[in-house]
Structures are given as C-alpha cells and as structure tokens.
Write a protein that holds these residues in place. Structure first.
Motif, short mmCIF file in Angstrom:
data_model
loop_
_atom_site.label_atom_id
_atom_site.label_comp_id
_atom_site.label_asym_id
_atom_site.label_seq_id
_atom_site.Cartn_x
_atom_site.Cartn_y
_atom_site.Cartn_z
N UNK A 51 -28.80 -8.51 -15.76
CA UNK A 51 -29.01 -7.08 -16.03
C UNK A 51 -30.49 -6.74 -16.14
N UNK A 52 -31.33 -7.73 -16.37
CA UNK A 52 -32.78 -7.51 -16.42
C UNK A 52 -33.36 -7.09 -15.09
N UNK A 53 -32.59 -7.21 -14.00
CA UNK A 53 -33.06 -6.77 -12.69
C UNK A 53 -33.12 -5.25 -12.57
N UNK A 54 -32.47 -4.56 -13.49
CA UNK A 54 -32.51 -3.09 -13.49
C UNK A 54 -33.79 -2.62 -14.16
N UNK A 55 -34.91 -2.83 -13.48
CA UNK A 55 -36.22 -2.60 -14.09
C UNK A 55 -36.50 -1.14 -14.44
N UNK A 56 -35.77 -0.21 -13.82
CA UNK A 56 -35.98 1.22 -14.11
C UNK A 56 -35.04 1.75 -15.19
N UNK A 57 -34.22 0.87 -15.77
CA UNK A 57 -33.21 1.32 -16.73
C UNK A 57 -33.85 1.86 -18.01
N UNK A 58 -33.48 3.09 -18.37
CA UNK A 58 -33.99 3.72 -19.58
C UNK A 58 -32.90 3.86 -20.65
N UNK A 59 -31.64 3.96 -20.23
CA UNK A 59 -30.54 4.14 -21.17
C UNK A 59 -29.42 3.16 -20.83
N UNK A 60 -28.97 2.38 -21.83
CA UNK A 60 -27.82 1.48 -21.68
C UNK A 60 -26.92 1.69 -22.88
N UNK A 61 -25.70 2.17 -22.64
CA UNK A 61 -24.75 2.45 -23.72
C UNK A 61 -23.43 1.76 -23.42
N UNK A 62 -23.10 0.73 -24.22
CA UNK A 62 -21.85 -0.02 -24.07
C UNK A 62 -21.00 0.09 -25.33
N UNK A 63 -21.25 1.06 -26.17
CA UNK A 63 -20.58 1.26 -27.45
C UNK A 63 -19.06 1.27 -27.32
N UNK A 64 -18.40 0.58 -28.26
CA UNK A 64 -16.95 0.63 -28.43
C UNK A 64 -16.19 0.16 -27.20
N UNK A 65 -16.38 -1.11 -26.86
CA UNK A 65 -15.60 -1.79 -25.84
C UNK A 65 -15.13 -3.14 -26.40
N UNK A 66 -14.75 -4.06 -25.54
CA UNK A 66 -14.35 -5.40 -25.95
C UNK A 66 -15.32 -6.44 -25.40
N UNK A 67 -16.55 -6.09 -25.18
CA UNK A 67 -17.51 -6.97 -24.53
C UNK A 67 -17.91 -8.09 -25.47
#
Length: 923
Positions: free
Chosen positions: A743-759
């Motif tokens: 996931x570090x390859x997404x160098x332009x990523x500003x927002x990551x929201x994985x709230x409330x899953x089963x990860x």
C-alpha cells in the motif's frame, strides 16, 4: 484653477496603470477572391460540385443548412459557397458556426435553418477545389480529430480559420506550404488540445498578416518562437498568442524588428520567466496601438519604469498590464503620462485591476473625465461605497466591469440608459429591485454575488444572464422560454426561488448552461429537452425536485456535465444511464434511485471521468465492467446497499494511474471576446469531512469512496497500482483479510479510511512511506502488532485512529508492546503456540473445579435434603411441559419464525455480534 488641477490629478490616478481591454479592433480585409460571388451565372464545374457533395457526406448538419447542396443545382447557389463570377470556380467556403435564416428570396429554394452547426470529419475531396482561397470552419464540433494533413496542400488559400472547432493533436507542419496565406486562426475550443512540435514552418508564411494561436500549447517552441519564427513575418499586423504556455525565449533577443507594421500584440496569460529587456524590445515597435501583457508575472516596478521611458507609450490606444506585480515607486510612469496628456482624450479603454487588492480608486462624485471610454474594467480595487457617478458621462461605454470593488449602493436609473452591452458588477453589495423588463439588449449581464431582491427579471434580448447568489425570490417566470429566446447562459443558483421549473424552458434552443442549484424548486423536471441540442451543462442540484429523470434529458448529444444531486428523484438507475452518449461528469447523489450498476456501463459511459452515485438505494454487486471506464478518476458509490467483493480489476482503471491533462468538466462560452465559465461544484467526503470542490479542483481529485455498503472479501492487492489515487474510503463494510503489503506504493494517498471492517493482521511497514497521508482511520478492526512510528506516523498521535483493535500496541495507545518482540515473519506462529498452551492449562483447571462444584453443590444437596429433591423434580417436570408448548408454538407460527430470522440476519449483517458497541452505535 485648483479644481482643474484636482481633475487632472484624478485623471492620472485613473490612468496610472493604463491597462486597457485587449479589444483588438478588427482589421477589415477581403481575404477571398474579390470577384467571388454567392451566385454565379457561369455555374461551377462538375468536378467541384462532386467534391462538395463528397465533403457533405462526412458531415452531420444538425440545422439542415446544407439541404441546398443538391447534385442537380449550381453549387455557386449553395449555402456557404461563393464562386468567381467570371470563371465559376469555387473560391470561398464559409461554414462557420452561425445563426441563420434563409428565405425563398435568398435563392435557396425556400430553405430554412436556424443554426449551422457541423459535426463529423473533413474529406480530402476539398483538394479538388483548386481555386479555393477562403476556408472558414470555425465554431463547429469535429470531436477532437486532428487537423487533416491535406489542408497543407490547399496552396491557394489566403484565409484559413479553424478556430473553436474542437480539433486536437499536433498542428501539422504542412501548413507551412500555404505560402499565400494572409489570415491564420487555429484557436482550440474549450475541449480541444492543440499543440506544436515546433514553429520552424511558420516563416514560410511570409505574407501572413493575421496570426492567432491563442490556447495552442507552444511550450515545445519556447526557445525559438520569437527569433526563429514570429520575427520572420515582415507583413504581420496582428499577433495573438495568449494562453500558449510560453515560459521562456531565446536569451539573445533579435537585433532588429522585422515586422514593422505590427499594430496588435497579445501575449497575455503566459508564464514567462524573463526580465525588463524582453518588454523593452516590444515597446520599440512604434506602430503598436493595442498591447495585452496581462498576467505575465514579470511586470514589476523596474519593468514599468523601463516602459515609461519609451516615447511610444503615447501612441497606444490600449495597454493591458493587469494582474502583474506592481511594487515600489512608479513615479516615472506618472511622468510619462503627464508627457502624453494631450493624447488622453483618445483613451478608449481602461483597466485598473489589482492583483493584491491594494489599489484605492478615490474619485470625486462631480469629476468629469476628459475621455469617453468604450471599455472600463476595475476589479479587486476599492471604488465604493457609492456607485461612480462619472460613468454617466461615458456615452460610448459598451463594456463595463466593476467586480469586487466594495460598492454597496443601488443602481441609478440613468445606468440602464447607457449603451452598455457587457455588464459585470459581480461580488459587490449592490441592492434593491431590478427592472422587470428592459427594451434594449445586452450580450452579457453578470450581477452575481450581490443583494438584489424581487422576482427574476425578463429581459428579452439577452444572450447571457448571471444572477447567482442574490436574494431573488418567487417562481421562475413561466414565460421564460417565450420572452428570452436567444438566451445561451443562465445562472439563477443560490437564490430563494420556489415553484417548479417552467415547461417553456424547452423553447430556449440556444441555451448551453442552465444552473438553478441551491434554491427551493419543487415538482418534476420538465419532460421535453429534445429541442435544446446545444446543452452542455445542467445543474439542478440542491432543490426539492421529485419524479424520474426524463429520457430526453439523458439523450442530449452534447451534454457533458449533469448535476442532479440532493433532490428527491427516484426510478431505475439504468434507464437513464443507457441514454448518455458523451457525458464526462455525472452526479446523481443524495436521491432515491434504485437498481444496480449495469454491466454495459463501459460501453455507454465511455467518456465518464467523474461518477457520483452516493447515498441512494442501489443494490447488487459492483460489476467488473466498471474497470473499463478508462477515464474515470472520481468514483463515489458510498451509502448504498452494494454487496459482494470489490472488483479485483481496479488496477486496470487508467484514469487513476495518469495525470488528467484533459480540459473538460467546464463549459465555456465566448461572449463579447470574454471567456465565460459557469460556476459548477460537487460535494465530496475527503480528509474526514465534507467539502465542496469547484471545477478546477475536480480535475485533480483522484478518489474511490465505497464506504457504508455491505461489501465483503479482501481489499484487492491491485489497488496499490493506482499511483495517483488520493482518497480511498472503504469504511463500514464487511471487508476481511489484511491491508495490502504494498500500500506504500500509493505515494499520492492523502486519505485512507478503513474504519469498522473485519481487517486483520499487522499495519504494513510500507505505510510509513505515505508522506502525503493526512487523514487515517483504522479503528474498529482486528489489527494486531506494533503501530509504526516512522515518517508520517509520527503525526498520527490521536488514539481514536486505532481504537477498537485490542491486539494493537504502542503509542499513541496505552497498550505497551513486549520489550523484545519476535521477528515479524514468525511472530504469529509463536503467539499461536503460547495461546494453545495457556488454553489447555486453564481448560483442565476449570474442568476439575466445575466437576467438584457442580456435583457437590447440586447432586450432594439433593441426596442430603429430601424436600429439595422433590421440589427439584417437580421443577424439571414443569420445565419439560413449558418447553413442549413453546416448540409446538414455533412450529405452527412459521411467519413469526421467518421474521425472527430476518431480524437476526439484518442485525448480523449490519455489524456482527463480535463487534464493539461503538461500531454498532455509529451505524
């Protein structure tokens, strides 16, 4: 005498920047054969007639204006065709975009057409028109095709105009073969993308008098455009190169000026990186009368002083230096203006705009200026609070811009008597009622962002009206379509209008950009839109409209932007989607649409770039075919009922892997030589909050939002290939598995929201390389291990980012990690073994204690106490009877049982029994 000195001083204050509109007085010239005539008694040859018929076959004529082109007729009588009245050869083909009306007396067999608007392709059959000297195809829509190479073989051309015709690609160097050319105009349309590899072909056009490449990308010619190209055109009279991405020039300026007749120069809106010597070179041209050097970012006090020393400042009729950085002393310019005082009576247009809003224009109410302007532009300056009364003396004024000037007054009655055609009084605090009707016509009126009240005025002969963000109230007049037939631009958004959209809107056949958003409009959308073929943008968002979307609205051939969000619209989603042909921005969010995303979406919405279906009642899986939308860079499907996995083919979405260089999502109009852009926007969830994005911002938004659905399965690993992805929101689903390691390859990523899953699993260490990441939410999952602390993670010191993951440890959580954690590769195996040993030990202990306590506490007491023993067996008999009754009741009442199952399934789907109360509460 004192009053006269004050007036002169005020005059110099006004003329301090002497920035005039870049209104180039057109040079009237007959470029075509002087003997050409629309009707020739000789008649055209069969070869030329056939060439025109073949040319017509490749075109789509929406207005049926070419119906006179008939094989059995003299082509010299055909629409747009002119011939030499002696030889009968076709010499002129004028098919530019125009509003026309032909009657029987025109010699065209009673033909009638309202608008010439061509689409299609250009046939090389035009080469058979060997005597053609004039070709004008401007303003048509040739759908992004390149300028045909064969045009460079039409060697007799003297006039060539392909401007605003939606050509794209490289300008063919073969145009250099047109050595007889006098007039060349290649300005691209708003959706065009023309560029040059070089300009080495340009000097071959030695007779050229008019050159307009405005908007053509000339960045690859920056090193030679002046010395090796333009300066080698001795006959040049007008040079227009605005918006050409020219950022430099050859450091050695030409030693001599070859175009000694140049009178019009426009180099505005180019990011030059230069010095005052560059400006000085141009001001040595004594024939210049109209100069536009706006927004070059190179005009400073030193450059201005250099310009002021030139005697040729006195010869100018129009000088525009607006939007540059004026700092420091500019006394020399004032002195130069004083030397030119006898010429100021000829001042025609004045621009006092300020880039830093630092200029105060303080003028006495009784001042009478010595000039009579035709154009005045004052923006970002302090003029108010009263409306300037000296404008009453400007009887030639046809274009007036007083924008963002702190005027908080009413408009005087004499204002509407001025001969103005173009008015822009936006971004002030003007108030009062507007005239209900006006007898005179205007080309453009912009009164947006003021405090005008009352009903919507019906000003009959208007092409464009912008009343955005005022206090206009009441319904939209039902006579709108009847009273304003030539209206092409209408913005009534952000007022307090109510009622329904009148059915007469379908009579506005020239309308291109209606915006009625952010009002209190209700009722259904009018059903008939078929007559409005020119519609490019429609914004009806943030109202209370209901019903379905009319199919005639979805099938408009040029519609590129449709904004219907925040209404009560309903119906099957696919019924509208299948009608679109060239849509690139579609926002149907916050409505009540049902159905699923059809699998043929990649075959219908081939041009879609921004798709927002947020907060509807859509169901089904997200189809793999969605990945075929190669231009898509904004996808918002949040707050629906989608289920199933996230498509694994997301990595194929090219729109998220390349920078969007297209120029769309914005409809522009060219009115009175000014580019008009409607105000359009979209509300998106980014960085944990809702924000409104305008057109320019939308072009650089790369977003995938699938939150608040019922998606399951793992996060596709291919998503890490979307290198330009800026926002990824997958929160509140049923996703499992781990966060992709890369996931570090997404160098332009500003927002990551994985709230409330089963990860589950650890937070990948590669996330530390996401240096642009500013909003992160990993809470309420089953993540484990140590929270990274390197790079950007050092700024995420809010424990709520990670809460609800009991197996996470390390700052900012209070849970400490072990001093010497095992390597990450075998940490999971060691933890599993330790857990197994502990479980076995406590299992045996609890089993032994349970046997002892259970046996002696229950069975022992029954053996010892007789009365307890009888009571216990009576209780068991009664419990058995109750259980049999309950079982029989459940068997007979199957409906209740089904309902119970449904309730249970709904409960488990929403969040799952294992999740924390917080997650369930949020949902």
């Amino acid at each position: 005498m004192g009053s006269r000195k004050t007036s002169v001083a005020m005059m110099f204050v006004l003329a301090l920047l002497l920035i005039l509109f870049s209104e180039s007085i057109p040079i009237e010239a007959k470029w075509s054969d002087s003997s050409a005539a629309p009707n020739s008694s000789v008649g055209c040859s069969e070869k030329e007639r056939n060439a025109l018929l073949i040319f017509k076959q490749g075109l789509y004529d929406s207005g049926n204006c070419l119906s006179s082109w008939d094989a059995g007729e003299n082509c010299c009588n055909w629409f747009g065709v002119s011939c030499n009245n002696q030889t009968g050869h076709v010499t002129k083909l004028d098919l530019h975009l125009q509003l026309v009306e032909h009657r029987p007396e025109d010699g065209n067999k009673g033909q009638s057409c309202e608008e010439l608007y061509l689409q299609g392709k250009l046939s090389p059959s035009l080469l058979d028109l060997e005597y053609l000297t004039y070709l004008d195809l401007s303003g048509n829509y040739f759908q992004g095709i390149p300028i045909p190479l064969f045009v460079g073989s039409m060697r007799n051309l003297r006039y060539l105009d392909l401007s605003s015709a939606s050509f794209s690609g490289m300008v063919p160097p073969t145009l250099g073969n047109l050595s007889n050319l006098l007039h060349l105009d290649l300005r691209p349309a708003y959706d065009g993308n023309l560029w040059v590899g070089n300009l080495h072909w340009l000097p071959n056009l030695s007779s050229l008098q008019y050159l307009n490449l405005g908007g053509v990308n000339l960045s690859k010619a920056s090193s030679h455009w002046l010395q090796g190209a333009v300066n080698m055109l001795p006959s040049l009279l007008e040079l227009h190169l605005p918006f050409c991405d020219l950022n430099s020039f050859h450091q050695t300026l030409p030693s001599s000026i070859n175009f000694t007749s140049l009178s019009v120069l426009d180099l505005s809106y180019n990011p030059f990186n230069s010095s005052s010597s560059f400006l000085l070179w141009w001001f040595n041209i004594t024939t210049l009368k109209y100069i536009d050097l706006s927004l070059l970012d190179l005009i400073d006090a030193v450059s201005l002083s250099t310009i002021a020393r030139q005697e040729s400042l006195c010869n100018l009729q129009s000088l525009s230096l607006s939007g540059n950085q004026f700092n420091g002393e500019i006394k020399e310019l004032v002195n130069a203006l004083s030397r030119c005082s006898n010429n100021l009576t000829n001042l025609d247009a004045l621009d006092l705009s300020s880039a830093k809003r630092s200029l105060v224009v303080s003028i006495s109410q009784d001042w009478i200026p010595p000039f009579n302007l035709s154009g005045l532009r004052i923006t970002n300056c302090k003029v108010g609070p009263t409306f300037p009364t000296w404008l009453r003396t400007q009887t030639n004024l046809w274009r007036l811009i007083l924008s963002n000037t702190d005027i908080s007054d009413t408009l005087p009655k004499w204002f509407w008597e001025l001969p103005i055609e173009y008015i822009d009084l936006s971004h002030n605090k003007l108030k009062g009622l507007l005239p209900i009707s006006l007898s005179r016509s205007f080309s453009w009126v912009d009164l947006s962002f003021n405090l005008f009240e009352g009903p919507v005025p019906l000003w009959s002969v208007f092409s464009s009206m912008n009343f955005r963000s005022n206090l206009l109230s009441g319904p939209i007049p039902s006579e709108l379509g009847h009273k304003m037939p030539v209206l092409s631009f209408l913005d009534l958004s952000e007022n307090v209008l109510n009622g329904s959209i009148p059915q007469s809107v379908n009579r506005l056949k020239r309308l291109e950009t209606p915006s009625l958003s952010k009002n209190n409009l209700s009722g259904e959308i009018p059903s008939h839109w078929g007559n409005m073929k020119g519609l490019r943008m429609i914004d009806l968002s943030r109202n209370n409209l209901s019903g379905t979307i009319p199919r005639s609205l979805c099938s408009l051939p040029q519609l590129g932007y449709l904004q219907l969000s925040n209404n009560n619209l309903s119906g099957e989603l696919s019924l509208c989607l299948q009608e679109f042909s060239d849509i690139y921005t579609l926002d149907l969010g916050e409505n009540r649409f049902v159905g699923n995303i059809p699998k043929w979406i990649n075959k219908k919405l081939v041009s879609i770039a921004e798709l927002r279906l947020r907060n509807n009642m859509l169901t089904g899986n997200i189809p793999e075919e969605l990945c075929g939308l190669t231009s898509l860079h904004l996808l918002d499907l949040a707050h629906n009922n989608f289920s199933g996995p996230i498509p694994s083919c997301l990595e194929d979405m090219d729109g998220f892997r390349h920078f969007n260089s297209y120029y769309h999502s914005e409809t522009t109009l060219l009115i009175a030589a000014v580019i008009i852009s409607p105000s359009i926007s979209m509300t998106l969830d980014g960085k944990g909050r809702q924000s409104e994005y305008d057109t320019d911002q939308l072009r650089i938004v790369y977003m995938i939002d699938l939150s608040r659905n019922n998606l399951s399965g793992e996060i596709p690993t291919g998503i890490t290939n979307l290198s330009y992805l800026g926002t990824l929101n997958l929160s509140m689903n049923q996703l499992s598995g781990s966060i992709p390691k890369n996931i570090g390859d997404l160098r332009q990523l500003e927002t990551l929201d994985l709230f409330c899953n089963h990860i589950e699993g650890p937070i990948p260490t590669s996330m530390s390389s996401l240096t642009f990441l500013s909003h992160l939410n990993l809470s309420h999952n089953d993540l484990s291990g140590t929270i990274p602390s390197a790079n950007q993670f050092g700024t995420f010191d809010d424990a709520s980012i990670y809460e609800g993951n009991p197996r996470l440890c390390g700052p900012p959580l209070h849970t400490k990690c072990s001093a010497s954690p095992p390597p990450e590769s075998n940490r999971g195996a060691i933890n599993d073994e330790d857990d197994d040993e502990r479980d076995k030990f406590w299992f045996y202990v609890c089993m032994g204690l349970g046997f002892i306590v259970g046996f002696w506490a229950v069975c022992g007491s029954l053996v010892i106490k007789r009365s307890w023993r009888h009571s216990y067996f009576r209780f068991m008999d009664n419990a058995k009877d109750r259980l049999l009754v309950i079982i029989a009741w459940f068997i007979n009442d199957r409906v209740l049982r089904r309902r119970g199952d449904e309730m249970w399934n709904l409960f488990t789907v929403e969040c799952g029994l294992w999740r924390s109360y917080e997650c369930f509460h949020v949902k």
